[in-house]
Scaffold this active site. Structure first.
Site, mmCIF file in Angstrom:
data_model
loop_
_atom_site.group_PDB
_atom_site.id
_atom_site.type_symbol
_atom_site.label_atom_id
_atom_site.label_comp_id
_atom_site.label_asym_id
_atom_site.label_seq_id
_atom_site.Cartn_x
_atom_site.Cartn_y
_atom_site.Cartn_z
ATOM 1 C CB SER A 19 -0.895 0.004 1.240
ATOM 2 O OG SER A 19 -1.629 1.210 1.327
ATOM 3 N N GLY A 44 -3.626 3.687 0.679
ATOM 4 C CA GLY A 44 -4.379 3.807 1.924
ATOM 5 C C GLY A 44 -5.645 4.615 1.748
ATOM 6 C CG ASN A 97 -3.697 0.181 3.696
ATOM 7 O OD1 ASN A 97 -3.909 1.294 4.165
ATOM 8 N ND2 ASN A 97 -2.755 -0.630 4.174
ATOM 9 C CG ASN A 129 -2.041 2.080 8.248
ATOM 10 O OD1 ASN A 129 -1.322 1.778 9.188
ATOM 11 N ND2 ASN A 129 -1.813 3.144 7.496
ATOM 12 C CB CYS A 132 -3.961 6.115 11.153
ATOM 13 S SG CYS A 132 -3.937 5.457 9.474
ATOM 14 C CB VAL A 193 7.648 -3.366 9.871
ATOM 15 C CG1 VAL A 193 8.025 -4.467 10.850
ATOM 16 C CG2 VAL A 193 8.797 -3.107 8.919
ATOM 17 N N GLY A 246 11.733 -3.182 2.934
ATOM 18 C CA GLY A 246 12.991 -3.169 2.196
ATOM 19 C C GLY A 246 13.165 -4.289 1.198
#
Length: 303
Positions: A19, A44, A97, A129, A132, A193, A246
């Site tokens: 996302s 998102g 998302n 998510n 936020c 993450v 990553g």
């Protein structure tokens, strides 16, 4: 060999576009057919449209980027009416998302998506998510402590009839506790993450580069930390985990699976190489064939 059925959904491979880095897929579809991906996590979505943050939004860092986009998005209604049409034509799993600034805004967004999903496929999975900021709690993210994370997950589960995957923040002080609380609240899966909270300074202006001062760090620089977190969480819960952080090469995908992930998202890699998603799929498939691995179960969580 590459196919997996998780949460009753069939993923042709474990590769998912993360996302916030893939829009709604149409731009990247000009480079390759995004149906080749196992899944796509939408930009998102919030209840109302958002313009995002002011000032500089993205800068490069050594082996990564920092972003302060601010969840710029057209809003849930616009997604349902326009963007979802393109995605439903693609042979891939859609993860919607969803974010918000209050519990009520989260739940209203979920209600809208749930209502329309009954007649037209706008999503297959919810990715909630909880990184936020909760404006009613002084701006602290919903996912920073186990109590808040558990509560919002319970409330979301009351609304959703489809699998609910909760996206965790690596900035939580006790991430494993948060993960376990979310699982106990009924989450069907976890994704982690999200970006790491970071700071960059402009020494000539004598100010932070970003208007919001801190911003989210992503890219290859965070991968070793993300791998460690995915391994720790995977061993502490019994629900499937989507790993990310990553991912740049197909080798990275295998690493996350060996750390315990069932599925793997890639993000920043697409900014450097728009063909990244397809290359990840092809690389993982080649690795499986060359090493005579018939199922990801053979290597998942072996670290």
């Amino acid at each position: 060999m590459m196919q997996q059925t998780i949460w009753g959904k069939t993923f042709k491979n474990p590769i998912i576009a993360a996302s916030g880095t893939f829009g709604f897929g149409s731009e990247y579809n000009e480079f390759y057919d995004i149906s080749n991906l196992g899944g796509i996590s939408t930009k998102g979505l919030t209840l109302e449209p958002r313009d995002g943050n002011s000032g500089i939004r993205i800068i490069e860092t050594p082996s990564g980027i920092m972003n302060s986009i601010g969840l710029q998005n057209p809003g849930v209604k616009d997604y349902i009416l326009h963007e979802s049409h393109f995605l439903r034509e693609k042979d891939t799993v859609i993860l919607a998302n969803v974010g918000g600034s209050t519990l009520e805004s989260y739940l209203e967004a979920l209600e809208l998506l749930e209502e329309h999903n009954k007649t037209h496929r706008v999503m297959d999975i919810i990715e909630l998510n909880i990184s936020c900021p909760n404006v009613k709690a002084g701006g602290m993210a919903f996912g920073m402590n186990a109590c808040d994370a558990e509560y919002i997950t319970k409330e979301a589960k009351k609304i959703t009839s489809i699998p609910l995957v909760v996206k965790l923040s690596p900035n939580a002080h006790h991430l494993v506790e948060v993960a376990q609380a979310v699982e106990s609240a009924g989450a069907d899966g976890l994704s982690l993450v999200n970006t790491f909270n970071a700071l960059e300074i402009d020494i000539h202006r004598r100010k932070a580069v970003f208007d919001n001062v801190t911003a989210g760090l992503s890219g290859p620089a965070i991968r070793p930390i993300a791998l460690r977190m995915v391994r720790e969480v995977s061993k502490a819960v019994s629900i499937p985990v989507i790993g990310m952080g990553g991912v740049e090469t197909w080798e990275d995908v295998i690493k996350f699976i060996m750390a315990g992930a069932h599925l793997v998202q890639f993000g920043t890699a697409s900014f450097i190489n728009p063909m990244a998603g397809l290359e990840l799929v092809e690389g993982v498939e080649r690795y499986m064939e060359e090493n005579h691995i018939h199922s990801f179960d053979e290597i998942r969580g072996i670290i």
